[in-house]
Each structure stands twice: as C-alpha cells, then as structure tokens.
Design a protein around this motif. Sequence first.
Motif, PDB file in Angstrom:
ATOM      1  N   TRP A  30       0.688  -1.022   0.076  1.00  0.00           N
ATOM      2  CA  TRP A  30       0.082   0.193   0.004  1.00  0.00           C
ATOM      3  C   TRP A  30       0.760   1.410  -0.034  1.00  0.00           C
ATOM      4  N   THR A  31       0.515   2.112  -0.886  1.00  0.00           N
ATOM      5  CA  THR A  31       1.592   3.458  -0.734  1.00  0.00           C
ATOM      6  C   THR A  31       0.248   4.814  -0.761  1.00  0.00           C
ATOM      7  N   GLY A  32       0.457   5.117   0.187  1.00  0.00           N
ATOM      8  CA  GLY A  32      -0.133   6.798   0.149  1.00  0.00           C
ATOM      9  C   GLY A  32       0.648   7.812   1.060  1.00  0.00           C
ATOM     10  N   THR A  33       0.242   9.688   1.409  1.00  0.00           N
ATOM     11  CA  THR A  33       0.510  10.447   1.477  1.00  0.00           C
ATOM     12  C   THR A  33       0.213  10.601   3.018  1.00  0.00           C
ATOM     13  N   VAL A  34       1.149  10.836   4.266  1.00  0.00           N
ATOM     14  CA  VAL A  34       0.842  10.952   5.222  1.00  0.00           C
ATOM     15  C   VAL A  34       1.680  11.799   5.423  1.00  0.00           C
ATOM     16  N   ALA A  35       1.392  13.023   6.173  1.00  0.00           N
ATOM     17  CA  ALA A  35       2.161  14.059   7.002  1.00  0.00           C
ATOM     18  C   ALA A  35       2.822  14.925   5.432  1.00  0.00           C
ATOM     19  N   GLY A  36       2.534  14.456   4.771  1.00  0.00           N
ATOM     20  CA  GLY A  36       3.155  15.250   3.522  1.00  0.00           C
ATOM     21  C   GLY A  36       4.306  14.832   2.719  1.00  0.00           C
ATOM     22  N   GLN A  37       4.136  13.042   3.675  1.00  0.00           N
ATOM     23  CA  GLN A  37       5.425  11.752   3.115  1.00  0.00           C
ATOM     24  C   GLN A  37       5.158  11.093   2.467  1.00  0.00           C
ATOM     25  N   THR A  38       5.232  10.338   1.492  1.00  0.00           N
ATOM     26  CA  THR A  38       5.555   9.030   0.342  1.00  0.00           C
ATOM     27  C   THR A  38       5.556   7.788   1.695  1.00  0.00           C
ATOM     28  N   VAL A  39       4.167   6.982   1.695  1.00  0.00           N
ATOM     29  CA  VAL A  39       4.366   6.459   3.025  1.00  0.00           C
ATOM     30  C   VAL A  39       3.722   5.413   2.553  1.00  0.00           C
ATOM     31  N   THR A  40       5.197   3.566   2.241  1.00  0.00           N
ATOM     32  CA  THR A  40       4.713   2.427   1.669  1.00  0.00           C
ATOM     33  C   THR A  40       4.688   1.837   2.577  1.00  0.00           C
ATOM     34  N   VAL A  41       3.183   0.275   2.785  1.00  0.00           N
ATOM     35  CA  VAL A  41       3.452  -0.383   3.848  1.00  0.00           C
ATOM     36  C   VAL A  41       4.083  -1.710   2.710  1.00  0.00           C
ATOM     37  N   GLU A  42       4.348  -2.671   3.019  1.00  0.00           N
ATOM     38  CA  GLU A  42       4.738  -4.224   2.406  1.00  0.00           C
ATOM     39  C   GLU A  42       4.360  -4.962   3.139  1.00  0.00           C
ATOM     40  N   LYS A  43       3.860  -5.942   3.089  1.00  0.00           N
ATOM     41  CA  LYS A  43       3.614  -7.062   3.990  1.00  0.00           C
ATOM     42  C   LYS A  43       3.511  -8.199   3.112  1.00  0.00           C
ATOM     43  N   ARG A  44       4.368  -9.533   4.079  1.00  0.00           N
ATOM     44  CA  ARG A  44       4.673 -10.768   3.273  1.00  0.00           C
ATOM     45  C   ARG A  44       3.988 -11.733   4.238  1.00  0.00           C
ATOM     46  N   ARG A  45       3.395 -12.575   3.536  1.00  0.00           N
ATOM     47  CA  ARG A  45       3.208 -14.351   4.173  1.00  0.00           C
ATOM     48  C   ARG A  45       3.388 -15.124   4.098  1.00  0.00           C
ATOM     49  N   ALA A  46       3.067 -16.153   4.519  1.00  0.00           N
ATOM     50  CA  ALA A  46       3.775 -17.716   4.534  1.00  0.00           C
ATOM     51  C   ALA A  46       2.735 -18.004   3.178  1.00  0.00           C
ATOM     52  N   LEU A  47       3.192 -19.242   2.515  1.00  0.00           N
ATOM     53  CA  LEU A  47       2.194 -19.457   1.362  1.00  0.00           C
ATOM     54  C   LEU A  47       1.373 -20.611   2.195  1.00  0.00           C
ATOM     55  N   TRP A  48       1.737 -21.367   3.524  1.00  0.00           N
ATOM     56  CA  TRP A  48       1.134 -22.933   3.946  1.00  0.00           C
ATOM     57  C   TRP A  48       0.461 -22.289   5.503  1.00  0.00           C
ATOM     58  N   VAL A  49      -0.624 -22.349   5.071  1.00  0.00           N
ATOM     59  CA  VAL A  49      -1.235 -21.811   7.000  1.00  0.00           C
ATOM     60  C   VAL A  49      -0.979 -20.406   7.498  1.00  0.00           C
ATOM     61  N   ALA A  50      -1.625 -19.792   6.139  1.00  0.00           N
ATOM     62  CA  ALA A  50      -1.342 -18.404   6.159  1.00  0.00           C
ATOM     63  C   ALA A  50      -1.377 -17.126   7.862  1.00  0.00           C
ATOM     64  N   GLY A  51      -2.939 -17.884   8.079  1.00  0.00           N
ATOM     65  CA  GLY A  51      -3.160 -17.610   9.124  1.00  0.00           C
ATOM     66  C   GLY A  51      -3.035 -17.601  10.682  1.00  0.00           C
ATOM     67  N   ALA A  52      -2.431 -18.637  10.914  1.00  0.00           N
ATOM     68  CA  ALA A  52      -1.624 -19.117  12.084  1.00  0.00           C
ATOM     69  C   ALA A  52      -0.037 -19.545  11.240  1.00  0.00           C
ATOM     70  N   ARG A  53       0.410 -18.109  11.087  1.00  0.00           N
ATOM     71  CA  ARG A  53       2.049 -18.350  11.045  1.00  0.00           C
ATOM     72  C   ARG A  53       2.307 -16.817  11.033  1.00  0.00           C
ATOM     73  N   PRO A  54       3.616 -16.333  11.473  1.00  0.00           N
ATOM     74  CA  PRO A  54       4.587 -14.831  11.383  1.00  0.00           C
ATOM     75  C   PRO A  54       4.256 -14.611  10.191  1.00  0.00           C
ATOM     76  N   GLN A  55       3.851 -12.839   9.825  1.00  0.00           N
ATOM     77  CA  GLN A  55       3.770 -12.588   8.849  1.00  0.00           C
ATOM     78  C   GLN A  55       5.390 -11.050   8.821  1.00  0.00           C
ATOM     79  N   SER A  56       5.441 -10.884   7.775  1.00  0.00           N
ATOM     80  CA  SER A  56       6.564  -9.177   7.823  1.00  0.00           C
ATOM     81  C   SER A  56       6.644  -8.214   7.622  1.00  0.00           C
ATOM     82  N   ILE A  57       5.877  -7.604   8.041  1.00  0.00           N
ATOM     83  CA  ILE A  57       5.533  -6.027   7.749  1.00  0.00           C
ATOM     84  C   ILE A  57       6.137  -4.919   7.344  1.00  0.00           C
TER      85      ILE A  57
END
Length: 72
Positions: A30-57
């Motif tokens: 996700w990319t957007g502008t917050v307080a005049g700055q461009t902010v990008t948030v990237e989230k990665r998740r696992a392939l198998w049983v993704a909801g029960a495994r840690p994610q990287s942000i």
Amino acid sequence: MKIETPDESRWVQHPLHPLTHFSFRLKDKWTGTVAGQTVTVEKRRALWVAGARPQSIKVFVGEALAAEKHGY
C-alpha cells in the motif's frame, strides 16, 4: 492495519472489509501520503496456513526503511 500520526488516522486495511481476511496474495503493498510524506507499507505472508504463521511488515517513508516487524 491503521496508520496513526498526531494529526490524522488512516485505515490501510479495514477489519470489516472482506478482502482483509480472504486473500491469496503472498505480498501486499500500500502506498499513500501521510503528513506530506510518501509512506509505503509492505506485508509478506507464508504460503501454507498463512493465518496461523507470522507475517513480515515493512514501513518505508520515502525510500528509507522506517520500521520492520516479523510476528503475529
């Protein structure tokens, strides 16, 4: 997922939106502008049983990495 600053609060991923909970993508960005700055948030998740495994942000302000978290 919500971005909060002293001046504003913005939903990046709203908990009531159905696609927040049902997605087959392994990487979201996700990319957007917050307080005049461009902010990008990237989230990665696992392939198998993704909801029960840690994610990287990662949060970038401009081109610089501002925050990184791996967990639940």
